[in-house]
Design a protein around this motif. Structure first.
Motif, PDB file in Angstrom:
ATOM      1  N   GLY A 190       0.825  -1.194   0.000  1.00 44.08           N
ATOM      2  CA  GLY A 190       0.000   0.000   0.000  1.00 44.08           C
ATOM      3  C   GLY A 190       0.864   1.251   0.000  1.00 44.08           C
ATOM      4  N   SER A 191       0.207   2.410   0.106  1.00 46.46           N
ATOM      5  CA  SER A 191       0.934   3.682   0.068  1.00 46.46           C
ATOM      6  C   SER A 191       1.874   3.828   1.253  1.00 46.46           C
ATOM      7  CB  SER A 191      -0.053   4.850   0.033  1.00 46.46           C
ATOM      8  OG  SER A 191      -0.901   4.778   1.152  1.00 46.46           O
ATOM      9  N   SER A 192       1.577   3.124   2.355  1.00 41.42           N
ATOM     10  CA  SER A 192       2.454   3.206   3.530  1.00 41.42           C
ATOM     11  C   SER A 192       3.373   1.984   3.627  1.00 41.42           C
ATOM     12  CB  SER A 192       1.612   3.349   4.800  1.00 41.42           C
ATOM     13  OG  SER A 192       0.724   2.264   4.925  1.00 41.42           O
ATOM     14  N   GLY A 193       3.484   1.227   2.549  1.00 40.72           N
ATOM     15  CA  GLY A 193       4.415   0.115   2.538  1.00 40.72           C
ATOM     16  C   GLY A 193       3.759  -1.217   2.853  1.00 40.72           C
ATOM     17  N   LEU A 194       4.583  -2.179   3.204  1.00 47.68           N
ATOM     18  CA  LEU A 194       4.078  -3.506   3.534  1.00 47.68           C
ATOM     19  C   LEU A 194       3.284  -3.456   4.835  1.00 47.68           C
ATOM     20  CD1 LEU A 194       7.371  -5.479   2.799  1.00 47.68           C
ATOM     21  CD2 LEU A 194       5.293  -5.522   1.414  1.00 47.68           C
TER      22      LEU A 194
END
Ligand code: SF4
Ligand code: SF4
Length: 86
Positions: A14-18
């Motif tokens: 996602g936009s904030s990573g895993l």
């Protein structure tokens, strides 16, 4: 890894990573207790427990959110939730 004949969604970056990066608790499997019943695979809400050849199970820690459902459902108490060490 065994492919299922039914479509099950898999988490993605996602936009904030895993999603596994913000996990606070980590499920750990005691394979000496595991009977390969596969209940944890079925109940994991993120579908992050892979079923391997021979019905071994493996948690994908990149995406496991540490919700603890697998530990609750395991009839053998083979999964323990432990604090994530960052
Ligand atoms: S629910 Fe428990 S006993 Fe069943 S496959 Fe998962 S870890 Fe093994
Ligand atoms: S802790 Fe939750 S997300 Fe992680 S493997 Fe278990 S059921 Fe799946």
């Amino acid at each position: 890894m065994i492919d299922y004949p039914v479509p099950l969604g898999r988490p993605k970056i996602g936009s904030s990573g895993l999603t596994g990066h913000w996990r606070l608790m980590r499920p750990e499997i005691d394979y000496s207790k595991c009977t390969k019943c596969r209940l944890c695979v079925i109940y994991c809400p993120e579908n992050t427990i892979d079923l391997l050849e021979g019905f071994d199970v493996r948690i994908d820690y990149d995406y496991c959110k540490g919700c603890g459902v697998c530990a609750q459902i395991c009839p053998q108490k083979a999964i323990q939730m432990v604090p994530e060490v960052k």
